[in-house]
Design an enzyme around this catalytic site. Structure first.
Site, PDB file in Angstrom:
ATOM      1  N   LYS A 190       0.857  -1.205   0.000  1.00 17.60           N
ATOM      2  CA  LYS A 190       0.000   0.000   0.000  1.00 17.60           C
ATOM      3  C   LYS A 190       0.879   1.234   0.000  1.00 17.60           C
ATOM      4  O   LYS A 190       0.642   2.186  -0.751  1.00 17.60           O
ATOM      5  CB  LYS A 190      -0.882  -0.008   1.232  1.00 17.60           C
ATOM      6  N   ASN A 191       1.931   1.232   0.823  1.00 16.12           N
ATOM      7  CA  ASN A 191       2.740   2.438   0.988  1.00 16.12           C
ATOM      8  C   ASN A 191       3.732   2.653  -0.139  1.00 16.12           C
ATOM      9  O   ASN A 191       4.409   3.675  -0.183  1.00 16.12           O
ATOM     10  CB  ASN A 191       3.437   2.419   2.346  1.00 16.12           C
ATOM     11  N   ARG A 248      -4.352  10.983   4.815  1.00 18.48           N
ATOM     12  CA  ARG A 248      -3.303  12.010   4.833  1.00 18.48           C
ATOM     13  C   ARG A 248      -2.276  11.799   3.728  1.00 18.48           C
ATOM     14  O   ARG A 248      -1.609  12.726   3.305  1.00 18.48           O
ATOM     15  CB  ARG A 248      -2.666  12.056   6.197  1.00 18.48           C
ATOM     16  N   CYS A 296      -4.375  13.222  13.385  1.00 22.27           N
ATOM     17  CA  CYS A 296      -4.470  11.791  13.060  1.00 22.27           C
ATOM     18  C   CYS A 296      -4.431  11.059  14.401  1.00 22.27           C
ATOM     19  O   CYS A 296      -3.872  11.557  15.369  1.00 22.27           O
ATOM     20  CB  CYS A 296      -3.277  11.411  12.183  1.00 22.27           C
ATOM     21  N   ARG A 351       1.424  14.521  13.092  1.00 21.59           N
ATOM     22  CA  ARG A 351       1.780  14.210  11.691  1.00 21.59           C
ATOM     23  C   ARG A 351       1.649  15.430  10.782  1.00 21.59           C
ATOM     24  O   ARG A 351       0.899  15.439   9.814  1.00 21.59           O
ATOM     25  CB  ARG A 351       0.922  13.052  11.179  1.00 21.59           C
ATOM     26  N   ASP A 387       5.304   0.552  12.093  1.00 22.91           N
ATOM     27  CA  ASP A 387       4.050  -0.058  11.632  1.00 22.91           C
ATOM     28  C   ASP A 387       3.905  -1.506  12.079  1.00 22.91           C
ATOM     29  O   ASP A 387       2.853  -2.106  11.869  1.00 22.91           O
ATOM     30  CB  ASP A 387       3.941   0.006  10.100  1.00 22.91           C
ATOM     31  N   ILE A 393       8.793   7.055  16.750  1.00 19.16           N
ATOM     32  CA  ILE A 393       8.389   7.771  15.536  1.00 19.16           C
ATOM     33  C   ILE A 393       7.139   8.619  15.756  1.00 19.16           C
ATOM     34  O   ILE A 393       7.091   9.780  15.356  1.00 19.16           O
ATOM     35  CB  ILE A 393       8.125   6.761  14.370  1.00 19.16           C
ATOM     36  N   ARG A 427      -8.346  -0.385   5.420  1.00 16.29           N
ATOM     37  CA  ARG A 427      -7.535   0.667   4.781  1.00 16.29           C
ATOM     38  C   ARG A 427      -6.235   0.097   4.242  1.00 16.29           C
ATOM     39  O   ARG A 427      -5.698   0.578   3.253  1.00 16.29           O
ATOM     40  CB  ARG A 427      -7.184   1.753   5.805  1.00 16.29           C
TER      41      ARG A 427
HETATM   42  C1  EPZ Z   1       4.669   6.851   6.308  1.00 14.44           C
HETATM   43  O1  EPZ Z   1       3.895   7.903   6.864  1.00 14.44           O
HETATM   44  C2  EPZ Z   1       3.731   5.659   6.219  1.00 14.44           C
HETATM   45  N1  EPZ Z   1       2.610   5.983   5.320  1.00 14.44           N
HETATM   46  C3  EPZ Z   1       3.228   5.305   7.613  1.00 14.44           C
HETATM   47  O2  EPZ Z   1       2.440   4.129   7.498  1.00 14.44           O
HETATM   48  C4  EPZ Z   1       4.425   5.002   8.509  1.00 14.44           C
HETATM   49  O3  EPZ Z   1       3.963   4.751   9.820  1.00 14.44           O
HETATM   50  C5  EPZ Z   1       5.386   6.197   8.518  1.00 14.44           C
HETATM   51  O4  EPZ Z   1       5.768   6.522   7.162  1.00 14.44           O
HETATM   52  C6  EPZ Z   1       6.650   5.930   9.311  1.00 14.44           C
HETATM   53  O5  EPZ Z   1       7.297   4.814   8.774  1.00 14.44           O
HETATM   54  C7  EPZ Z   1       2.815   5.956   3.997  1.00 14.44           C
HETATM   55  O6  EPZ Z   1       3.901   5.680   3.506  1.00 14.44           O
HETATM   56  C8  EPZ Z   1       1.624   6.293   3.148  1.00 14.44           C
HETATM   57  P1  EPZ Z   1       6.752  10.250   8.273  1.00 14.44           P
HETATM   58  P2  EPZ Z   1       4.497   9.397   6.850  1.00 14.44           P
HETATM   59  O7  EPZ Z   1       6.597  11.496   7.472  1.00 14.44           O
HETATM   60  O8  EPZ Z   1       5.345   9.606   5.662  1.00 14.44           O
HETATM   61  C9  EPZ Z   1       7.054  13.638  11.541  1.00 14.44           C
HETATM   62  C10 EPZ Z   1       0.551   2.816   7.752  1.00 14.44           C
HETATM   63  O9  EPZ Z   1       0.240   2.213   8.787  1.00 14.44           O
HETATM   64  N2  EPZ Z   1       6.923  14.583  10.427  1.00 14.44           N
HETATM   65  O10 EPZ Z   1       7.900   9.357   7.995  1.00 14.44           O
HETATM   66  O11 EPZ Z   1       3.350  10.328   7.070  1.00 14.44           O
HETATM   67  C11 EPZ Z   1       5.782  12.817  11.753  1.00 14.44           C
HETATM   68  O12 EPZ Z   1       4.874  13.537  12.564  1.00 14.44           O
HETATM   69  C12 EPZ Z   1       1.047   4.231   7.827  1.00 14.44           C
HETATM   70  O13 EPZ Z   1       0.535   2.317   6.603  1.00 14.44           O
HETATM   71  C13 EPZ Z   1       7.017  15.955  10.678  1.00 14.44           C
HETATM   72  O14 EPZ Z   1       7.209  16.381  11.809  1.00 14.44           O
HETATM   73  O15 EPZ Z   1       5.418   9.387   8.142  1.00 14.44           O
HETATM   74  C14 EPZ Z   1       6.299  11.575  12.425  1.00 14.44           C
HETATM   75  O16 EPZ Z   1       6.410  11.810  13.799  1.00 14.44           O
HETATM   76  C15 EPZ Z   1       0.796   4.825   9.197  1.00 14.44           C
HETATM   77  N3  EPZ Z   1       6.895  16.819   9.637  1.00 14.44           N
HETATM   78  C16 EPZ Z   1       7.680  11.380  11.811  1.00 14.44           C
HETATM   79  O17 EPZ Z   1       8.034  12.650  11.235  1.00 14.44           O
HETATM   80  C17 EPZ Z   1       6.691  16.401   8.353  1.00 14.44           C
HETATM   81  O18 EPZ Z   1       6.607  17.250   7.436  1.00 14.44           O
HETATM   82  C18 EPZ Z   1       7.727  10.334  10.697  1.00 14.44           C
HETATM   83  O19 EPZ Z   1       6.687  10.643   9.815  1.00 14.44           O
HETATM   84  C19 EPZ Z   1       6.586  15.014   8.112  1.00 14.44           C
HETATM   85  C20 EPZ Z   1       6.718  14.127   9.160  1.00 14.44           C
END
Ligand code: EPZ
Length: 418
Positions: free
Chosen positions: A22-23, A92, A116, A121, A306, A328, A398
């Site tokens: 999915k991701n 998102r 979320c 996030r 995850d 994370i 989802r």
């Molecule tokens: C991706 O989300 C995945 N989703 C998530 O999977 C996964 O949990 C996550 O990466 C971490 O591995 C997809 O790929 C669609 P991040 P993402 O940006 O990209 C902070 C699932 O279960 N951050 O790596 O949104 C954020 O708040 C989903 O399939 C900022 O502060 O995660 C988090 O604490 C859930 N500012 C950390 O970084 C930003 O601009 C990592 O988030 C972006 C992120």
């Protein structure tokens, strides 16, 4: 709202196949916006988030044709460079169209994702990166408006924290920018590498995907391509834990074992017999006892956040005390309270969860809160005594395609009720 009814106590046996990721499919679908030529994607999982993304792309101007797990897309022009709130609030990952829209059409209007369940996030780093590439950003009325009428220009973007979709978004913005872009402290997830491979097949020039420094030389235009998505490492990992928690003998097929190195290593430390019979499969056999082993989530190639909820369910059955640290996201322990209703003994202290093992779980009525938390409730229900009813399973839908059918054909007593 659909529910799952699960009777615990059966050891899983046999084989469970893995779908496409999915991701990885979400950024790949967004990447199709970067060209006016046809794009064909294989191994696209039939899950809610993918359907949401396909709806969004049609609103933007893509023609999308779904044929089994193949999706064919054609985006002759961007008719509406927008991602509206009513779609973004349900997913998102819609922010993944931000980079491609600015790169292809010079403008984007994307709703801010809002909160979320698992954490704030924000997408501030996506926005910061686009500004570095020369986009003018305006935030108002819950929307991000980005403009680059003369196109984007290459720049160095240093992420102060690692972001998976931030890396993917900026990679897609940079491939059509003028000049060289360097992404520092980039995410190294396999899904980032898969996207880079797809973009390269479209004519992009990308070096270093999968490392923390990605260098992109912008090109004039991208062609169409045909791409097969990598297996879903989180779905596969969830099934590996299912084999371990039910003390079964399960073969998880069509997966990519190297993407699950941290999970396999952790399970082996916990005394679970995990082997790799072939290049695309993992075999998990219970040995009757599970050792409590501490775990801290980390960006890839560390232990995936995850898979944290699934691991927590397993540690309720281990023989001691396990400390789980979630580095994370700031609120990713909502499954703990539901597991406690089933008899688990888990103490939460901020980012830490202390799981006292060897607790017999008993079936209960529980509520799914987010995608991976829901998966951990299914795993707990598979080993709990008696019947568990899990409500709000749309959360599971989802990210998991027909999870109940896959588990049932390996021996689980699980059914979906409307
Ligand atoms: C991706 O989300 C995945 N989703 C998530 O999977 C996964 O949990 C996550 O990466 C971490 O591995 C997809 O790929 C669609 P991040 P993402 O940006 O990209 C902070 C699932 O279960 N951050 O790596 O949104 C954020 O708040 C989903 O399939 C900022 O502060 O995660 C988090 O604490 C859930 N500012 C950390 O970084 C930003 O601009 C990592 O988030 C972006 C992120």
């Amino acid at each position: 709202m659909d529910k799952f009814v699960i009777a615990g106590g059966t050891a899983l046996k046999g084989e469970i196949p893995t779908n496409g990721s999915k991701n990885s499919a979400l950024p790949a679908l967004a990447a199709a916006l970067l060209t006016e030529e046809p794009v064909t994607l294989h191994r696209i999982p039939k899950v809610r988030d993918i359907r949401t993304m396909q709806r969004l792309l049609v609103d933007i101007g893509s023609q999308v044709e779904v044929d089994g797990d193949t999706v064919r897309m054609l985006t002759p022009r961007i008719t509406s460079p927008e991602a509206p709130y009513e779609l973004v609030k349900t997913m998102r990952a819609s922010s993944l169209v931000l980079g491609p829209l600015v790169a292809r059409s010079g403008r984007a209007r994307v709703s801010l994702p809002g909160g979320c369940a698992i954490g704030a996030r924000p997408i501030n780093l996506h926005i910061f990166g686009l500004e570095q590439l020369g986009a003018r950003i305006n935030q108002a009325y819950g929307y991000i408006e980005a403009e680059a009428p003369d196109g984007l220009r290459g720049a160095t973007v240093h992420f102060d924290r690692i972001t998976v979709t931030g890396t993917e978004d900026l990679m897609m913005a940079a491939v059509l920018a003028k000049g060289e872009t360097v992404l520092r402290n980039a995410a190294r997830e396999p899904e980032v590498v898969d996207l880079a491979e797809m973009l390269t097949a479209m004519g992009a020039r990308i070096e270093g995907a999968g490392t923390s420094t990605v260098v992109i030389q912008g090109v004039e235009r991208l062609s169409g391509t045909e791409h097969t998505i990598i297996p879903d490492r989180i779905e596969a990992g969830t099934f590996v834990v299912a084999g371990a928690i039910t003390d079964g003998d399960l073969l998880v097929t069509d997966c990519c074992p190297e993407h699950l190195g941290a999970l396999v290593s952790k399970l082996q430390q916990a005394g679970v017999d995990v082997t790799q019979p072939g290049p695309t499969s993992l075999r998990v056999r219970g040995r009757g006892r599970i050792r409590s082993v501490d775990m801290t989530t980390e960006e890839y190639p560390g232990f995936a956040t995850d898979l944290q909820a699934q691991y927590m369910a397993l540690m309720t059955q281990a023989d001691g005390i396990a400390m789980i640290v979630e580095t994370i996201f700031e609120n990713r322990f909502m499954h703990a309270q539901e597991l406690a209703r089933m008899g688990a003994n888990i103490r939460l202290e901020g980012r830490q969860a202390i799981v006292a093992g060897k607790r017999e779980l008993t079936g209960a009525g529980v509520i799914a809160s987010d995608l991976r938390a829901s998966a951990s409730l299914v795993l707990a229900a598979l080993v709990a005594k008696g019947e568990t009813v899990i409500d709000r399973v749309y959360h599971i839908d989802r990210g998991y395609e027909k999870i109940e059918a896959k588990l049932a054909q390996a021996g689980a007593d699980i059914r979906r009720v409307e």
